[in-house]
Design a protein around this motif. Sequence first.
Motif, PDB file in Angstrom:
ATOM      1  N   LEU A  62      -6.131  -3.779  -5.111  1.00  0.00           N
ATOM      2  CA  LEU A  62      -5.702  -3.256  -3.788  1.00  0.00           C
ATOM      3  C   LEU A  62      -7.120  -3.336  -2.667  1.00  0.00           C
ATOM      4  O   LEU A  62      -6.650  -3.390  -1.672  1.00  0.00           O
TER       5      LEU A  62
ATOM      6  N   ASN B 110       1.917   1.749  -3.444  1.00  0.00           N
ATOM      7  CA  ASN B 110       1.148   2.273  -4.438  1.00  0.00           C
ATOM      8  C   ASN B 110       0.858   3.781  -4.093  1.00  0.00           C
ATOM      9  O   ASN B 110       0.577   4.591  -4.924  1.00  0.00           O
ATOM     10  N   GLN B 111       1.114   4.139  -2.823  1.00  0.00           N
ATOM     11  CA  GLN B 111       0.770   5.686  -2.641  1.00  0.00           C
ATOM     12  C   GLN B 111       1.976   6.406  -3.168  1.00  0.00           C
ATOM     13  O   GLN B 111       1.616   7.654  -3.774  1.00  0.00           O
TER      14      GLN B 111
ATOM     15  N   ASN C   4      -6.222  -0.219  -8.252  1.00  0.00           N
ATOM     16  CA  ASN C   4      -7.270  -0.180  -7.181  1.00  0.00           C
ATOM     17  C   ASN C   4      -8.332  -1.218  -7.089  1.00  0.00           C
ATOM     18  O   ASN C   4      -8.448  -1.581  -5.828  1.00  0.00           O
TER      19      ASN C   4
ATOM     20  N   TYR D 264      -9.898   2.342  -1.873  1.00  0.00           N
ATOM     21  CA  TYR D 264      -9.530   1.862  -3.409  1.00  0.00           C
ATOM     22  C   TYR D 264     -10.802   1.672  -4.239  1.00  0.00           C
ATOM     23  O   TYR D 264     -10.683   1.793  -5.487  1.00  0.00           O
TER      24      TYR D 264
ATOM     25  N   ALA E 107      -5.984  -4.639   0.783  1.00  0.00           N
ATOM     26  CA  ALA E 107      -6.320  -3.875   2.038  1.00  0.00           C
ATOM     27  C   ALA E 107      -7.408  -4.362   3.003  1.00  0.00           C
ATOM     28  O   ALA E 107      -7.407  -4.026   4.310  1.00  0.00           O
TER      29      ALA E 107
ATOM     30  N   ARG F 238       1.004  -1.194  -0.139  1.00  0.00           N
ATOM     31  CA  ARG F 238      -0.113   0.168  -0.095  1.00  0.00           C
ATOM     32  C   ARG F 238       0.912   1.236  -0.046  1.00  0.00           C
ATOM     33  O   ARG F 238       0.310   2.494  -0.714  1.00  0.00           O
TER      34      ARG F 238
END
Length: 462
Positions: free
Chosen positions: A310, A189-190, A307, A328, A314, A186
């Motif tokens: 994810l 990805n951010q 997304n 997401y 998540a 995560r």
Amino acid sequence: MTYPPSGTALREPEPDQSSAPPAVPAQRRGVPSVAVERLRAAATTEPGRLQIIGAALALLVVVFGAVTYLEISGRASAAHDVVERSQPLSADAASIYRSLADADTMAASGFLAGTEEPKAVHDRYEADIKEASRLLVKAAASTDASTSSHREITTLGELLPEYTGLIERARANNRQGLPLGGAYLRYANQKMTAELLPAAERLYAAETGRLGTDSADARRWPFFSLCVGIVALAALVWMQRRNYRRTNRVFNRGLVAATAAATVVLLWLAVGHTVARAELHGAMVHGQESLDVLNKARINSLKARANENLTLVARGAVLTPDGTRDQYETDYSTGMKALGAQLESAEKLADDDTGSKPVAVAIDTVSEWQDRHRKARATDDRGEYDSALQQIIGAEDSTGESFEKVDDALEQALALEQDDFDVAAEDGRRALGGLPAGAAVLAVLGAGAAIAGVNRRLSEYR
């Protein structure tokens, strides 16, 4: 005999100088005034006037050729930049953006597959990273260090190793079954969505803007050249009419040849630039605009896919700022909405069935993707995680299958539009190719012919 007094010499009477103009030393008269006097003297006779007219005509034709050479050389250079520099750099910037987004998507897909990441997914991730790195090096070599593009390239070069490092930590933890792997993924990805992709988007915008500037420069009308050409042609026609009225001779070969040369240059200038302008405009409207929309659509599809993956990674751990929805899942919905709008625009911009067919396939497959996604979310909401996972990353009847179809269709559409742009832009460049040199040569020949025609008339006075 009477003699004058001793020591006194006889003097001649001095002339009266009161009425004589003062003499001006020749060295005090400037060269321009002498030239003007000679020009005035020459203009009082027909041979003198013919010499002046001949020189003026020759100079006017030469100026026409020189101005055309300079103006069209600038436009030809801009057209060359469109084909060889601006558009390739814009395409490379789009590929950098796409490669980064695809790498992020593959990283999430591989993580979802479990402790053993599929080889095909891993290889695609590695290929994306290598391609992005290669294109960054290529772009850096083609941009000036003072430009905004070079700054974005430097930023991407610094951030990319940080991103890949986070992905490797996520993989290492995932192989051991540690939940920390999801946190690293995560975080990676951010970094991709908040830093890398915005920098790649700014790079793409800068290079696309430069492409638009180069295309506009190549399409600017050469008004000065056209005006000088019309004046030169009118002067040549006037001289032939003058010659006819004084000699009753219809043609003067030299002047006719000079007029023909000026006419050819003027027509070549007008027609050649009109063709180049039309082709370059078509390349931008039917090629680059479609490429821009399709590139954005493909990137949105990649971001939506990342997304979507994810969301399962998540498991509701990341919420929107108001704390009411999954972040997401919200980003996925936003991306799919933008993808649908861009595909509709791309379909309108497609100028034939060949170009619209892959876009139509992508539109239909996006609907299929959304339908499968809703079913997968419903399955996950019921607590059937493993079934939802197969609906997302399974080989058949999954959202992953739909995503691959959309990506393939968009890649095909991009290839078609790129070919259309290349053909039109190359035709525009060729239309200007030989004009500068041709105008210069014809102008010299035309000036020589004008002088020869006037000299033919002067020979009648000898």
